[in-house]
Design an enzyme around this catalytic site. Sequence first.
Site, PDB file in Angstrom:
ATOM      1  NE  ARG A 265      -4.024  -2.080   1.947  1.00 33.38           N
ATOM      2  CZ  ARG A 265      -3.898  -3.265   2.550  1.00 33.38           C
ATOM      3  NH1 ARG A 265      -2.885  -3.496   3.361  1.00 33.38           N
ATOM      4  NH2 ARG A 265      -4.783  -4.209   2.331  1.00 33.38           N
TER       5      ARG A 265
ATOM      6  CE  LYS B  17       0.019  13.964 -14.877  1.00 29.41           C
ATOM      7  NZ  LYS B  17      -0.208  14.496 -16.246  1.00 29.41           N
TER       8      LYS B  17
ATOM      9  CD  GLU C  75       7.974  16.466 -22.878  1.00 30.98           C
ATOM     10  OE1 GLU C  75       7.525  17.474 -22.307  1.00 30.98           O
ATOM     11  OE2 GLU C  75       7.243  15.577 -23.353  1.00 30.98           O
TER      12      GLU C  75
ATOM     13  CE  LYS D  71       6.361  17.094 -14.393  1.00 32.48           C
ATOM     14  NZ  LYS D  71       6.314  15.900 -15.201  1.00 32.48           N
TER      15      LYS D  71
ATOM     16  CD  GLU E 103      -2.915  16.655 -15.796  1.00 36.94           C
ATOM     17  OE1 GLU E 103      -1.868  16.920 -16.390  1.00 36.94           O
ATOM     18  OE2 GLU E 103      -3.580  15.623 -15.994  1.00 36.94           O
TER      19      GLU E 103
ATOM     20  NE  ARG F 285       1.536  17.045 -13.075  1.00 33.56           N
ATOM     21  CZ  ARG F 285       2.100  16.149 -12.290  1.00 33.56           C
ATOM     22  NH1 ARG F 285       1.785  16.112 -11.010  1.00 33.56           N
ATOM     23  NH2 ARG F 285       2.978  15.291 -12.759  1.00 33.56           N
TER      24      ARG F 285
ATOM     25  CG  ASN G 222      -0.168  17.085 -20.695  1.00 30.77           C
ATOM     26  OD1 ASN G 222       0.579  16.166 -21.004  1.00 30.77           O
ATOM     27  ND2 ASN G 222      -0.806  17.121 -19.548  1.00 30.77           N
TER      28      ASN G 222
ATOM     29  CG  HIS H 218       2.511  16.635 -24.432  1.00 33.40           C
ATOM     30  ND1 HIS H 218       3.297  17.767 -24.357  1.00 33.40           N
ATOM     31  CD2 HIS H 218       3.268  15.624 -23.944  1.00 33.40           C
ATOM     32  CE1 HIS H 218       4.469  17.448 -23.832  1.00 33.40           C
ATOM     33  NE2 HIS H 218       4.483  16.157 -23.579  1.00 33.40           N
TER      34      HIS H 218
ATOM     35  CG  HIS I   6      -0.763  12.444 -26.156  1.00 36.83           C
ATOM     36  ND1 HIS I   6      -1.214  13.166 -25.075  1.00 36.83           N
ATOM     37  CD2 HIS I   6       0.487  12.035 -25.818  1.00 36.83           C
ATOM     38  CE1 HIS I   6      -0.284  13.183 -24.133  1.00 36.83           C
ATOM     39  NE2 HIS I   6       0.764  12.516 -24.569  1.00 36.83           N
TER      40      HIS I   6
ATOM     41  CG  HIS J 256       6.650  11.823 -26.286  1.00 40.18           C
ATOM     42  ND1 HIS J 256       5.272  11.808 -26.373  1.00 40.18           N
ATOM     43  CD2 HIS J 256       6.949  12.732 -25.306  1.00 40.18           C
ATOM     44  CE1 HIS J 256       4.769  12.653 -25.492  1.00 40.18           C
ATOM     45  NE2 HIS J 256       5.766  13.226 -24.828  1.00 40.18           N
TER      46      HIS J 256
HETATM   47  N1  GLY Z   1       4.204  15.035 -18.036  1.00 37.90           N
HETATM   48  C1  GLY Z   1       3.207  15.955 -17.612  1.00 37.90           C
HETATM   49  C2  GLY Z   1       2.998  15.947 -16.145  1.00 37.90           C
HETATM   50  O1  GLY Z   1       3.778  15.375 -15.419  1.00 37.90           O
HETATM   51  O2  GLY Z   1       2.040  16.506 -15.695  1.00 37.90           O
END
Ligand code: GLY
Length: 364
Positions: A129, A151, A193, A221, A231, A235, A239, A242, A246, A267
Amino acid sequence: MSDRAPGSAWSQHDPGGLEPIRVRVELGERGYEVLVGPGVRRELSSCLPPGARRATVVTQAGIGVDVDPGVPCQVVTIPDGEKAKSLATVEEICRFMARGDMHRSDVVVAVGGGVVTDVAGYAASSYHRGTAVINVPTTLLGQVDAAIGGKTGVNLPEGKNLVGSFWQPLGVLCDTETLAGLPAREWRSGHGEMAKYAFLGVEDLDSLSLAEQVARCVACKAEVVASDEREGGRRMILNYGHTLAHALEAAGFASEDASSSEAELRHGEAVGIGLVFAAELAQLMGRIGTSRVERHRGVVSGYDLPVSLPPGADPATLVQFMTRDKKSAGGLTLMLDGPGGVEPVHEVRPELVHEALDALRGDR
Ligand code: GLY
């Protein structure tokens, strides 16, 4: 603090490059430091949680970066490529940890690119956990983006990153020595990026050392993540560029997979095209002027990234995929530049999206 500090997150800086640059991700009790510089992976043992008796290092065969956590350590090697981002790999890692008698007080160390930090982070977030994870990203893309911000996740056959968690690492060691052997396309992918950060306020990186460039992006970041960890809104600006990237990936023109074919865009290359597309669209919507569009084209091509759609890319298909993007809650939502900077813009008219895609056909 350095006089070149870009924000409060950049806490220490040695212009001589001997000391690591430290960037703090301010998240209260989940806050942590990102160390950037040559050799910082050797700081690993000092980052372990108090009481950790064992470590499990998660890596891939081709990575070849040794780390020493300073406690008994076992290494699990997961398969190469994006296909490793699966629940089966998470099960493999967790079972390996269980056989190694790992407890919640022990530590996972993820050594590799985005696939490794995503999947190891998710395994760590689930094991007992929640077990601590320290990221040692070994790609430029990992160092400026994937390894920071918590993430984690894996793909399902139904879609990418559909299962995951927000699980902040205990620390991140961006060792710029590990980038020395990166293939050219991996650099380009990372540069996609970095080009994104240019429009989030990180400019004029040219005169800086590699470690300083990485740290500037990390600081950007860190500040965004600290303001919106899960997010809920802001946040999403990370992106930027992106949504089209995507869509190009979903349509088979690009891949996040390092073992993808030469013909496919990586990417970050797709992000480069996505940045130019977003700028063209923002101009069509009256949000920015021509010079700002040219700035986008200049930054992207300055990193030797493509600025046109790949041959055969069908705008109608791309629009369809963009509408399904996770960031679009119904209608078409895109991150767009404007007078107040990059922000989410909802209900973008599809005919304008088509027009912006037209501006990306062939070299201009
Ligand atoms: N890669 C975008 C983020 O971490 O929110």
